[in-house]
Design a protein around this motif. Sequence first.
Motif, PDB file in Angstrom:
ATOM      1  N   ALA A 185       0.838  -1.212   0.000  1.00 16.24           N
ATOM      2  CA  ALA A 185       0.000   0.000   0.000  1.00 16.24           C
ATOM      3  C   ALA A 185       0.870   1.260   0.000  1.00 16.24           C
ATOM      4  N   ILE A 186       1.937   1.250   0.787  1.00 14.62           N
ATOM      5  CA  ILE A 186       2.809   2.434   0.837  1.00 14.62           C
ATOM      6  C   ILE A 186       3.489   2.640  -0.516  1.00 14.62           C
ATOM      7  N   LYS A 187       3.956   1.531  -1.080  1.00 11.42           N
ATOM      8  CA  LYS A 187       4.630   1.599  -2.383  1.00 11.42           C
ATOM      9  C   LYS A 187       3.677   2.163  -3.445  1.00 11.42           C
ATOM     10  N   THR A 188       2.446   1.661  -3.417  1.00 16.19           N
ATOM     11  CA  THR A 188       1.440   2.116  -4.392  1.00 16.19           C
ATOM     12  C   THR A 188       1.139   3.602  -4.220  1.00 16.19           C
ATOM     13  N   SER A 189       0.998   4.036  -2.963  1.00 17.78           N
ATOM     14  CA  SER A 189       0.645   5.445  -2.748  1.00 17.78           C
ATOM     15  C   SER A 189       1.810   6.347  -3.144  1.00 17.78           C
ATOM     16  N   ARG A 190       3.021   5.915  -2.888  1.00 14.04           N
ATOM     17  CA  ARG A 190       4.194   6.723  -3.276  1.00 14.04           C
ATOM     18  C   ARG A 190       4.297   6.824  -4.795  1.00 14.04           C
ATOM     19  N   ALA A 191       4.065   5.702  -5.461  1.00 19.26           N
ATOM     20  CA  ALA A 191       4.130   5.704  -6.929  1.00 19.26           C
ATOM     21  C   ALA A 191       3.031   6.603  -7.495  1.00 19.26           C
ATOM     22  N   PHE A 192       1.860   6.542  -6.875  1.00 18.04           N
ATOM     23  CA  PHE A 192       0.728   7.365  -7.324  1.00 18.04           C
ATOM     24  C   PHE A 192       1.045   8.858  -7.154  1.00 18.04           C
ATOM     25  N   LEU A 193       1.610   9.227  -5.992  1.00 18.69           N
ATOM     26  CA  LEU A 193       1.922  10.644  -5.766  1.00 18.69           C
ATOM     27  C   LEU A 193       3.040  11.114  -6.693  1.00 18.69           C
ATOM     28  N   LYS A 194       3.965  10.222  -6.969  1.00 18.61           N
ATOM     29  CA  LYS A 194       5.079  10.565  -7.842  1.00 18.61           C
ATOM     30  C   LYS A 194       4.537  10.871  -9.235  1.00 18.61           C
ATOM     31  N   LYS A 195       3.591  10.042  -9.638  1.00 23.12           N
ATOM     32  CA  LYS A 195       2.979  10.226 -10.960  1.00 23.12           C
ATOM     33  C   LYS A 195       2.247  11.574 -11.025  1.00 23.12           C
ATOM     34  N   THR A 196       1.519  11.863  -9.944  1.00 22.96           N
ATOM     35  CA  THR A 196       0.799  13.143  -9.894  1.00 22.96           C
ATOM     36  C   THR A 196       1.806  14.287  -9.941  1.00 22.96           C
ATOM     37  N   SER A 197       2.902  14.115  -9.161  1.00 22.64           N
ATOM     38  CA  SER A 197       3.856  15.220  -9.117  1.00 22.64           C
ATOM     39  C   SER A 197       4.600  15.334 -10.445  1.00 22.64           C
ATOM     40  N   ASN A 198       4.760  14.219 -11.150  1.00 22.95           N
ATOM     41  CA  ASN A 198       5.402  14.302 -12.470  1.00 22.95           C
ATOM     42  C   ASN A 198       4.584  15.155 -13.421  1.00 22.95           C
ATOM     43  N   SER A 199       3.253  15.019 -13.341  1.00 23.57           N
ATOM     44  CA  SER A 199       2.467  15.794 -14.286  1.00 23.57           C
ATOM     45  C   SER A 199       2.530  17.288 -13.927  1.00 23.57           C
ATOM     46  N   ILE A 200       2.607  17.569 -12.638  1.00 17.41           N
ATOM     47  CA  ILE A 200       2.778  18.972 -12.239  1.00 17.41           C
ATOM     48  C   ILE A 200       4.161  19.433 -12.723  1.00 17.41           C
ATOM     49  N   GLU A 201       5.105  18.509 -12.562  1.00 13.03           N
ATOM     50  CA  GLU A 201       6.483  18.811 -12.968  1.00 13.03           C
ATOM     51  C   GLU A 201       6.520  19.175 -14.459  1.00 13.03           C
ATOM     52  N   ASP A 202       5.754  18.418 -15.245  1.00  8.81           N
ATOM     53  CA  ASP A 202       5.687  18.731 -16.678  1.00  8.81           C
ATOM     54  C   ASP A 202       5.222  20.165 -16.881  1.00  8.81           C
ATOM     55  N   MET A 203       4.147  20.474 -16.147  1.00 10.38           N
ATOM     56  CA  MET A 203       3.564  21.806 -16.325  1.00 10.38           C
ATOM     57  C   MET A 203       4.526  22.908 -15.882  1.00 10.38           C
ATOM     58  N   LEU A 204       5.271  22.601 -14.842  1.00 14.76           N
ATOM     59  CA  LEU A 204       6.099  23.659 -14.246  1.00 14.76           C
ATOM     60  C   LEU A 204       7.576  23.533 -14.614  1.00 14.76           C
ATOM     61  N   SER A 205       7.868  22.630 -15.546  1.00 11.65           N
ATOM     62  CA  SER A 205       9.280  22.329 -15.817  1.00 11.65           C
ATOM     63  C   SER A 205      10.063  23.586 -16.171  1.00 11.65           C
ATOM     64  N   LYS A 206       9.421  24.468 -16.879  1.00 11.82           N
ATOM     65  CA  LYS A 206      10.109  25.690 -17.286  1.00 11.82           C
ATOM     66  C   LYS A 206      10.469  26.548 -16.083  1.00 11.82           C
ATOM     67  N   MET A 207       9.757  26.326 -15.025  1.00 10.85           N
ATOM     68  CA  MET A 207      10.047  27.138 -13.843  1.00 10.85           C
ATOM     69  C   MET A 207      11.113  26.480 -12.958  1.00 10.85           C
ATOM     70  N   ALA A 208      11.669  25.366 -13.435  1.00  9.29           N
ATOM     71  CA  ALA A 208      12.767  24.683 -12.728  1.00  9.29           C
ATOM     72  C   ALA A 208      12.452  24.410 -11.254  1.00  9.29           C
ATOM     73  N   LEU A 209      11.329  23.753 -11.031  1.00  8.79           N
ATOM     74  CA  LEU A 209      10.943  23.439  -9.651  1.00  8.79           C
ATOM     75  C   LEU A 209      11.344  22.006  -9.280  1.00  8.79           C
ATOM     76  N   GLN A 210      12.486  21.583  -9.757  1.00  7.38           N
ATOM     77  CA  GLN A 210      12.958  20.218  -9.533  1.00  7.38           C
ATOM     78  C   GLN A 210      12.946  19.832  -8.047  1.00  7.38           C
ATOM     79  N   GLU A 211      13.423  20.777  -7.221  1.00  8.95           N
ATOM     80  CA  GLU A 211      13.522  20.442  -5.796  1.00  8.95           C
ATOM     81  C   GLU A 211      12.156  20.185  -5.167  1.00  8.95           C
ATOM     82  N   THR A 212      11.212  20.998  -5.571  1.00  5.82           N
ATOM     83  CA  THR A 212       9.858  20.830  -5.042  1.00  5.82           C
ATOM     84  C   THR A 212       9.315  19.461  -5.421  1.00  5.82           C
ATOM     85  N   SER A 213       9.523  19.084  -6.666  1.00  7.74           N
ATOM     86  CA  SER A 213       8.941  17.817  -7.100  1.00  7.74           C
ATOM     87  C   SER A 213       9.638  16.636  -6.430  1.00  7.74           C
TER      88      SER A 213
END
Length: 283
Positions: free
Chosen positions: A135-163
């Motif tokens: 369950a923990i592994k699944t939730s972490r993978a799920f959040l990572k996926k969500t954060s990746n899509s935000i990362e895509d949107m914000l990539s130009k703003m170089a928010l690597q650390e946040t993601s």
Amino acid sequence: MLKKDEPSSSQFCFDICQIPNVKLNASLLSENTGQLECFKNGPRAQELASGVVLLKNFINLRDQVKIIKKCRELGLGSGGFYQPGFKNGAKLNLQMMCLGKNWDPETKLYGHRRPIDDAEPPSIPVEFKHLVQKAIKTSRAFLKKTSNSIEDMLSKMALQETSNSMKDMIPKMSPDICIVNFYTTSGKLGLHQDKDESEKSISKGLPVVSFSLGDSALFLYGDKKVGNAKKVILESGDVLIFGGKSRLIYHGVAEILHETAPKLLLDETNLRPGRLNLTFRQY
Ligand code: MD6
Ligand code: FE
């Protein structure tokens, strides 16, 4: 207080299952067909708040049956279910047992034995621990996926650390304590924080992982006032995880929803009307 070797009184012997008194008839069978439809829904994840993930239908029916049978067996033995009193003297309509370590709801302290009869809690079954890890592994993978899509949107703003920090909204956790509650149909649990674990565990935001089995619950979270808290229904097989920033969120059980347990689960286990909840954490 009972001595360690004295036989436990009936207060310490609660069977979460019951002898079936109704034979499976045609109408029940047709309801079961409906239930099978419901199990066609695969697991899905939902982020309810930052660090709060609900894994719907995560525990399959076969594993739900195994968990209930194991809890029944452990609950009837030494260190099994008892009805706790709380600080204000209230006896809530719930039966409790601890696995791994003891947590005393009156003193809010953890220990190796429970004060009420000096019994040592049974260990956490390894199959339970495996499901928690999954369950923990699944939730972490799920959040990572969500954060990746935000990362895509914000990539130009170089928010690597946040993601990068986002994936630790739910840190890894290895449970050494599990609290098992059985709520009868009138059971409830007031809004509270789970804050009795070690300072280290809480400051790291190590998650609490909660399994729901049997009847559904109306679960409140996010505020200490009932009127302001958000609501979500937890059904049999759901896993709720709260960690990171939300490790100390207020939460509680407002109501058990009668006759909502999957019929097949009841046929397989004879679970009493009510809800079985397991919460895992690392002290
Ligand atoms: C639930 N349980 O039954 C939530 N907290 O869904 C809890 O919040 C809880 O069962 C502390 C100790 C035991 C619990
Ligand atoms: Fe809690």
